[in-house]
Design an enzyme around this catalytic site. Structure first.
Site, mmCIF file in Angstrom:
data_model
loop_
_atom_site.group_PDB
_atom_site.id
_atom_site.type_symbol
_atom_site.label_atom_id
_atom_site.label_comp_id
_atom_site.label_asym_id
_atom_site.label_seq_id
_atom_site.Cartn_x
_atom_site.Cartn_y
_atom_site.Cartn_z
ATOM 1 N N LYS A 290 33.994 47.048 30.584
ATOM 2 C CA LYS A 290 33.723 45.639 30.334
ATOM 3 C C LYS A 290 32.397 45.516 29.588
ATOM 4 O O LYS A 290 31.393 46.092 29.987
ATOM 5 C CB LYS A 290 33.661 44.868 31.661
ATOM 6 C CG LYS A 290 33.600 43.369 31.498
ATOM 7 C CD LYS A 290 33.765 42.669 32.840
ATOM 8 C CE LYS A 290 33.760 41.154 32.661
ATOM 9 N NZ LYS A 290 33.987 40.445 33.943
ATOM 10 N N GLU A 378 43.739 33.671 46.665
ATOM 11 C CA GLU A 378 43.309 32.420 47.292
ATOM 12 C C GLU A 378 44.114 32.083 48.545
ATOM 13 O O GLU A 378 43.563 31.631 49.552
ATOM 14 C CB GLU A 378 43.408 31.272 46.278
ATOM 15 C CG GLU A 378 42.435 31.370 45.123
ATOM 16 C CD GLU A 378 42.915 32.243 43.986
ATOM 17 O OE1 GLU A 378 42.153 32.428 43.010
ATOM 18 O OE2 GLU A 378 44.054 32.759 44.059
ATOM 19 N N ARG A 406 46.389 27.081 44.296
ATOM 20 C CA ARG A 406 47.254 28.226 44.558
ATOM 21 C C ARG A 406 47.416 28.481 46.061
ATOM 22 O O ARG A 406 48.208 29.326 46.465
ATOM 23 C CB ARG A 406 46.666 29.459 43.874
ATOM 24 C CG ARG A 406 46.612 29.309 42.358
ATOM 25 C CD ARG A 406 45.522 30.171 41.719
ATOM 26 N NE ARG A 406 45.767 31.588 41.809
ATOM 27 C CZ ARG A 406 46.398 32.316 40.888
ATOM 28 N NH1 ARG A 406 46.862 31.728 39.804
ATOM 29 N NH2 ARG A 406 46.562 33.605 41.049
#
Length: 680
Positions: A290, A378, A406
């Protein structure tokens, strides 16, 4: 060593300017792709230094994106990106380079894949873990129509922790769909990844015996592609022997290939070409870094996920010193939670992969044993919190408002139905700005209000946030606290905490012409508007409701008796929101009020700054003032006995017991006054 951006700006791109489509990309020779990738990476860094966005994720997939578009025949072949943080190179390659300077700006490109923006965006995404399910649907639909095409889902290892990703893998593995899942493994989401899957992927990538043998075999067989494909088909035994365990993905009936270097573009193109010849569900494990190619982003991956403005030459981040400005709401949450946890050993913190974003990291540093990052999950976060509460702990479960969508079933079934003491803190509530429709937290109030047993509150400022968190700690049932992104309005916020009476609002300003009811930080804009209106001779009663549920019925009865003109303001949708709840109360009790509800109307709001979007939706400070002027001009109320003293304009239709007149959106003219309260 930092890239020399001064030199870059003085040197004309050799390849980048020639590529405005994947067809243009295919005209480059394989040996030229490495240089093209370097130019593409420099372009992204230069653009994002002055127009902030998601930097680290996009830098990490430059070579992978180029290889995919070089090998695939997009848009006929379908490329589905998970989340979309990693899709900037994709947008630039697919004809949007000249418009990339508008990325995440009002009226410009979306920061995420968007089907209505380009044929190359096969599926829209803003939340994680959706790519495999969507790609499987595309693959099966194509097969039913007899269309021969490649379908590829690119998913990060962070997004793979989401339950929906496993549901997609399970279903896809049981099908014969021609689907390639590219696992972009950089061991990061926004924060470092957590959980057993992270350790499993690490074991695969660090198995020296397996990788050495695989690399040796692969290299020797490059000149014999048919034999190499045969060896690939025999790979199960090789992997099982060296790893001494079954492969997770192959257990789900995926052909597993990898891991491969995600920054070797020429090798990636060769691998992807070979995989096109293999039918059925396949998974290519790609290792990336990243922030690749920009030293600050590689060394500080968490910070450079979305760094804001920065100097590309020095790596200095700009505009991040607050100089005495009020703190961010999320930091007040983090500091206050630590303070509460020190007082009460029952308190624990939970977040789905957002410890830095929601500032639970503050408590994590001091009390790591009492904080839980559960990954991008979640629903699990809410039900896990319910389990903790069932055993007497007091979990503060912090989830971004739009991500809580969600976990709606978990809130109802696992928390509310059982009356468990879970404190659900919804960060980024309301309009959030440049991330756009996928991230605006505008549905939480309307979604939560119908659920029995919930206490729902929203603080007007940081002091109120602390008081609500303190109040929730001593409660008994489920408690929801929603607050916005960015800086608050109060510098002096470290005050002794107070217990607030449940379901009680407060009068901030007395008045006699009309009533202004607000909830949350929208009350700050409303307070400015009420002050301006007073200077124009319009007397406004302004009340901060504090609680969306239970509503302050005593306060509403007073409003119903004394006023015929009421304005409600909320940073959320008006359909089913707090204004609608006030309307229902007035109608139920027979109060003949005319109510203007300010908030988000029945539409998805695009991306732009928070100030721009509130202006468009008509509930920034000038918009509230306009609504007050319109209501004040009607002069419907006699504050003494509540009798109607003047009739409404008949053009609005006949009066009913409680007619609703939603305020119509409008754009301010350049000369109109602007709210002095700075928005983050």
């Amino acid at each position: 060593m930092l890239l020399s951006f001064t030199a870059m700006q003085e040197t004309q791109y050799k390849y980048l300017d020639k590529v405005d489509s994947p067809d243009d990309l295919k005209r480059l020779r394989a040996g030229e792709l490495t240089q093209y990738c370097a130019e593409l990476r420099r372009f992204i860094i230069a653009q994002l230094s002055s127009n902030p966005g998601h930097l680290g994720s996009s830098l990490g997939v430059v070579e992978l994106t180029v290889a995919l578009h070089y090998v695939l025949n997009t848009p006929d072949d379908k490329l589905v990106w998970d989340v979309g943080h990693q899709a900037y190179a994709h947008k630039i390659i697919t004809g949007r380079r000249d418009r990339f300077c508008t990325n995440r700006k009002l009226g410009g490109l979306s920061g995420f894949p968007k089907m209505g923006e380009s044929l190359y965006d096969a599926f829209g995404a803003g939340h994680s873990s959706t790519s495999i399910s969507a790609a499987l649907g595309i693959a099966i639909a194509s097969a039913r129509r007899g269309e021969k095409r490649e379908v590829v889902a690119v998913i990060g290892d962070g997004a793979l922790t989401g339950g929906l990703a496993f549901e997609g893998l399970n279903n896809a593995g049981a099908s014969n769909a021609n689907l390639l899942v590219v696992l972009n493994d950089n061991r990061m989401s926004i924060d470092p990844n957590v959980g057993a899957l992270k350790e499993y992927l690490l074991n695969i990538t660090t198995s020296k015996r397996y990788n050495q043998a695989k690399h040796h075999t692969w290299t020797r067989l490059e000149r014999f592609p048919k034999l190499r494909r045969t060896i690939q088909k025999m790979g199960n035994a090789l992997k099982g022997g060296f790893l001494q365990q079954s492969n997770l993905f192959e257990s789900l009936n995926f052909r597993y290939f990898g891991p491969v270097d995600g920054h070797n573009v020429e090798q990636l193109t060769r691998v992807l070409k070979d995989l096109k010849e293999i039918p059925g569900p396949k998974l290519l494990h790609v290792l990336t870094v990243k922030g690749k190619g920009y030293q600050p982003a590689e060394e500080h991956q968490r910070t450079w996920h979305a760094p804001g403005l920065f100097n590309p030459e020095t790596g200095e981040r700009l505009g991040h010193t607050r100089n005495g400005a009020p703190p961010r709401y999320q930091d007040v949450f983090g500091e206050t939670l630590l303070e509460l946890a020190r007082r009460d050993e029952r308190i624990v913190g939970i977040t789905p992969a957002m410890p830095t974003g929601c500032s639970l990291s503050i408590m994590m540093e001091q009390m790591p044993e009492r904080c839980f990052d559960v990954g991008i999950a979640e629903g699990h976060a809410v039900t896990f919190s319910a389990g903790l509460a069932a055993q007497g702990l007091v979990p503060y479960c912090n989830i971004y408002s739009s991500f809580m969508q969600r976990a709606y079933d978990n809130v109802i079934h696992d928390v509310a139905l059982q009356g468990l003491h879970v404190v659900m803190c919804l960060d980024r509530a309301g309009l959030v700005g440049e991330d756009g429709a996928t991230h605006h937290g505008v549905f939480d109030l309307a979604a939560m209000l119908p659920v029995p047993g919930l206490t729902i509150a929203s603080p007007m400022d940081e002091v109120e946030l602390r008081n609500l968190m303190f109040t929730a700690a001593s409660g008994e049932g489920p408690f929801v606290i929603r607050y916005p992104r960015g800086n608050g309005v109060t510098r002096d916020w470290r005050r002794p905490m107070e217990t607030l009476p449940l379901g009680r609002g407060r009068i901030l300003r007395e008045g006699k012409d009309l009533a202004l009811l607000t909830i949350g930080p929208a009350g700050n804009d409303a307070a400015w508007a009420a002050e301006q209106a007073a200077g124009e001779g319009i007397s406004v009663l302004h009340a901060d409701l504090r609680f969306a549920k239970p509503l302050d019925e005593g306060l509403l009865h007073r409003i119903g008796r004394e006023f015929r003109r009421v304005i409600t303001v909320e940073d959320g949708v008006v359909n089913g929101g707090v204004g609608a709840a006030v309307l229902a109360f007035m109608n139920r009790h027979g109060y003949p009020c005319r109510i203007t509800m300010l908030g988000v109307e029945d539409r998805f709001v695009a991306h732009g700054t928070v100030a721009q979007l509130k202006e468009m939706c008509g509930y920034d400070a000038p918009g509230i003032l306009r609504a007050i002027r319109e209501a004040g001009a009607e002069r419907l109320t006699s504050p003494i006995d509540g009798r109607v003293t003047e009739q409404a304009d008949t053009a609005d239709g006949p009066d009913t017991d409680c007619a609703v007149y939603p305020f119509r959106n409008g754009i301010k003219s350049p000369g109109q006054e602007r709210n002095e309260t700075k928005q983050d």
